[in-house]
Structure formats: structure tokens, C-alpha cells
Design a protein around this motif. Structure first.
Motif, PDB file in Angstrom:
ATOM      1  N   SER A  51       0.886  -1.087  -0.201  1.00 44.85           N
ATOM      2  CA  SER A  51      -0.057  -0.027   0.214  1.00 44.85           C
ATOM      3  C   SER A  51       1.170   1.188  -0.080  1.00 44.85           C
ATOM      4  O   SER A  51       0.606   2.139  -0.904  1.00 44.85           O
ATOM      5  N   MET A  52       2.072   1.169   0.902  1.00 46.86           N
ATOM      6  CA  MET A  52       2.628   2.401   0.935  1.00 46.86           C
ATOM      7  C   MET A  52       3.412   2.642  -0.412  1.00 46.86           C
ATOM      8  O   MET A  52       3.608   3.795  -0.920  1.00 46.86           O
ATOM      9  N   LEU A  53       3.931   1.645  -1.170  1.00 45.72           N
ATOM     10  CA  LEU A  53       4.772   1.614  -2.315  1.00 45.72           C
ATOM     11  C   LEU A  53       3.613   2.075  -3.626  1.00 45.72           C
ATOM     12  O   LEU A  53       4.084   2.922  -4.169  1.00 45.72           O
ATOM     13  N   LYS A  54       2.377   1.554  -3.465  1.00 42.65           N
ATOM     14  CA  LYS A  54       1.373   2.026  -4.318  1.00 42.65           C
ATOM     15  C   LYS A  54       1.040   3.749  -4.023  1.00 42.65           C
ATOM     16  O   LYS A  54       1.074   4.298  -4.974  1.00 42.65           O
ATOM     17  N   ALA A  55       1.070   4.055  -2.971  1.00 41.59           N
ATOM     18  CA  ALA A  55       0.881   5.550  -2.603  1.00 41.59           C
ATOM     19  C   ALA A  55       2.068   6.593  -3.161  1.00 41.59           C
ATOM     20  O   ALA A  55       1.693   7.304  -3.665  1.00 41.59           O
ATOM     21  N   LEU A  56       3.239   5.754  -2.761  1.00 36.70           N
ATOM     22  CA  LEU A  56       4.341   6.539  -3.433  1.00 36.70           C
ATOM     23  C   LEU A  56       4.451   6.502  -4.656  1.00 36.70           C
ATOM     24  O   LEU A  56       4.742   7.544  -5.359  1.00 36.70           O
ATOM     25  N   ASP A  57       4.031   5.726  -5.497  1.00 35.97           N
ATOM     26  CA  ASP A  57       4.126   5.515  -6.929  1.00 35.97           C
ATOM     27  C   ASP A  57       3.037   6.537  -7.485  1.00 35.97           C
ATOM     28  O   ASP A  57       3.463   7.225  -8.219  1.00 35.97           O
ATOM     29  N   GLY A  58       1.844   6.911  -6.484  1.00 39.04           N
ATOM     30  CA  GLY A  58       0.714   7.716  -7.052  1.00 39.04           C
ATOM     31  C   GLY A  58       1.197   9.102  -6.829  1.00 39.04           C
ATOM     32  O   GLY A  58       1.220   9.933  -7.851  1.00 39.04           O
ATOM     33  N   GLN A  59       2.103   9.206  -5.824  1.00 37.39           N
ATOM     34  CA  GLN A  59       2.665  10.562  -5.445  1.00 37.39           C
ATOM     35  C   GLN A  59       3.761  10.941  -6.493  1.00 37.39           C
ATOM     36  O   GLN A  59       3.835  12.158  -6.856  1.00 37.39           O
ATOM     37  N   MET A  60       4.593   9.851  -7.042  1.00 38.12           N
ATOM     38  CA  MET A  60       5.530  10.150  -7.844  1.00 38.12           C
ATOM     39  C   MET A  60       4.799  10.461  -9.128  1.00 38.12           C
ATOM     40  O   MET A  60       5.421  11.462 -10.032  1.00 38.12           O
ATOM     41  N   GLU A  61       3.910   9.909  -9.834  1.00 33.81           N
ATOM     42  CA  GLU A  61       3.287   9.981 -10.823  1.00 33.81           C
ATOM     43  C   GLU A  61       2.743  11.415 -11.060  1.00 33.81           C
ATOM     44  O   GLU A  61       2.677  11.969 -11.921  1.00 33.81           O
ATOM     45  N   ALA A  62       1.870  11.732  -9.811  1.00 38.28           N
ATOM     46  CA  ALA A  62       1.350  13.169  -9.891  1.00 38.28           C
ATOM     47  C   ALA A  62       2.241  14.308  -9.908  1.00 38.28           C
ATOM     48  O   ALA A  62       2.229  15.135 -10.519  1.00 38.28           O
ATOM     49  N   ARG A  63       3.390  14.003  -9.205  1.00 34.95           N
ATOM     50  CA  ARG A  63       4.939  15.008  -9.299  1.00 34.95           C
ATOM     51  C   ARG A  63       5.135  15.040 -10.497  1.00 34.95           C
ATOM     52  O   ARG A  63       5.438  16.117 -11.107  1.00 34.95           O
ATOM     53  N   GLU A  64       5.316  13.967 -11.489  1.00 41.60           N
ATOM     54  CA  GLU A  64       5.735  13.863 -12.868  1.00 41.60           C
ATOM     55  C   GLU A  64       4.907  14.788 -13.670  1.00 41.60           C
ATOM     56  O   GLU A  64       5.194  15.276 -14.550  1.00 41.60           O
ATOM     57  N   ARG A  65       3.621  14.398 -13.414  1.00 39.38           N
ATOM     58  CA  ARG A  65       2.382  14.881 -14.153  1.00 39.38           C
ATOM     59  C   ARG A  65       2.486  16.394 -14.089  1.00 39.38           C
ATOM     60  O   ARG A  65       2.367  17.286 -15.157  1.00 39.38           O
ATOM     61  N   ARG A  66       2.799  16.942 -12.652  1.00 40.07           N
ATOM     62  CA  ARG A  66       2.732  18.524 -12.560  1.00 40.07           C
ATOM     63  C   ARG A  66       3.866  19.130 -13.020  1.00 40.07           C
ATOM     64  O   ARG A  66       3.858  20.108 -13.790  1.00 40.07           O
ATOM     65  N   LYS A  67       5.013  18.596 -13.329  1.00 41.76           N
ATOM     66  CA  LYS A  67       6.236  18.752 -13.868  1.00 41.76           C
ATOM     67  C   LYS A  67       6.127  18.857 -15.484  1.00 41.76           C
ATOM     68  O   LYS A  67       6.673  19.871 -15.816  1.00 41.76           O
ATOM     69  N   ARG A  68       5.388  17.878 -15.789  1.00 41.50           N
ATOM     70  CA  ARG A  68       5.133  17.848 -17.367  1.00 41.50           C
ATOM     71  C   ARG A  68       4.331  19.105 -17.695  1.00 41.50           C
ATOM     72  O   ARG A  68       4.510  20.004 -18.625  1.00 41.50           O
ATOM     73  N   GLU A  69       3.233  19.288 -16.774  1.00 41.70           N
ATOM     74  CA  GLU A  69       2.219  20.336 -16.977  1.00 41.70           C
ATOM     75  C   GLU A  69       3.013  21.565 -16.911  1.00 41.70           C
ATOM     76  O   GLU A  69       2.639  22.665 -17.727  1.00 41.70           O
TER      77      GLU A  69
END
Length: 150
Positions: A51-69
Motif C-alpha cells: 500500500s505504501m509503495l502504491k501510494a508513493l508511486d501515485g505521488q511520484m506520478e502526480a509529481r511527474e504529471r505536475r512537472k510535465r504540465e
């Protein structure tokens, strides 16, 4: 009595064996329960970790998405700035060319006026004194009419 004592001894031995078997069974059950508890704890730890890894993956994806945006927005802003700069430069160049054209027209008009005066002076020099005074008189009357608004 000996038989009774032997049978009591046998019963006591059976009772001790039964007690030892019960204790062994209880120990076995306790060990199995402990093993099951350990397995549950490990499974929960594994689930929590996943669960923690999944949450971290989600946070990293969100951060990467924000950086792309942000990159896309920065590129859009830079493109807009370049377009505005180019438009500004074009406008300045257009104004410069218009000013140059106006200056050239004024220079041309001035040159034409100078040439007209020169030609007028040359014509006047070719005239007799009578023609010159009549011409000046006509010019003066034309100027007076212009002043009066005729």
C-alpha cells in the motif's frame, strides 16, 4: 493390594501420559497459533508495504504529471513571449518604414518646391520689367484673395 497398587501405578502412568499428551497438544496448538499469528503479521506487513509503495508511486506520478504540465505551460509562455517580441519588432520596423517614407515624401515635396521657385526665378529673369511688375501684381492679388477667402 499389589495388583491394586500396580493398577493405580498403571493408571497414574496413563494419566501422566495423557497429561503429557495434552500438554504436548496444547504446546503444538500454541506453536501453530503463534506461527499463524506470525504469518498474519507478515501478510499485514506485506500488504502495508504494498500500500505504501502504491501510494508513493501515485505521488511520484502526480509529481511527474505536475512537472510535465509546468514544462508545457513554461513552453507555452515562452512561445507567447517570442511571438509578442516578434510582433513588437515587426510593429517597430513598420513604424520606422512609415517614418522613412514620410521623410522621403517631405524631402521630395521640398525638392519640388525648390525646383518650382528656381524655375519661377528663371522665367522672371526672362521677362521684361513690365511683365515682371504685372506678374508680381497678379501674384499679390491672388495672395490677397486667398487671405480674404475668395
Amino acid at each position: 493390594e499389589a495388583a491394586s497398587a500396580g493398577s493405580n501405578g498403571h493408571a497414574a502412568a496413563e494419566e501422566a501420559a495423557a497429561k503429557a499428551a495434552r500438554e504436548a497438544a496444547e504446546r503444538q496448538a500454541a506453536e501453530e497459533e503463534a506461527a499463524a499469528e506470525e504469518a498474519r503479521r507478515k501478510a499485514k506487513l506485506k500488504d502495508d508495504t504494498a500500500s505504501m509503495l502504491k501510494a508513493l508511486d501515485g505521488q511520484m506520478e502526480a509529481r511527474e504529471r505536475r512537472k510535465r504540465e509546468e514544462r508545457v505551460e513554461d513552453e507555452r509562455r515562452a512561445r507567447k513571449q517570442r511571438e509578442e517580441t516578434a510582433a513588437f519588432k515587426q510593429e517597430k520596423e513598420r513604424q520606422r518604414q512609415e517614418a522613412r517614407a514620410r521623410a522621403m515624401r517631405q524631402q521630395q515635396l521640398l525638392a519640388e518646391q525648390v525646383e518650382e521657385r528656381r524655375l519661377a526665378r528663371m522665367r522672371e529673369q526672362d521677362m521684361t520689367p513690365l511683365e515682371q511688375s504685372l506678374n508680381r501684381g497678379l501674384l499679390l492679388s491672388v495672395l490677397e484673395e486667398k487671405k480674404r477667402g475668395r
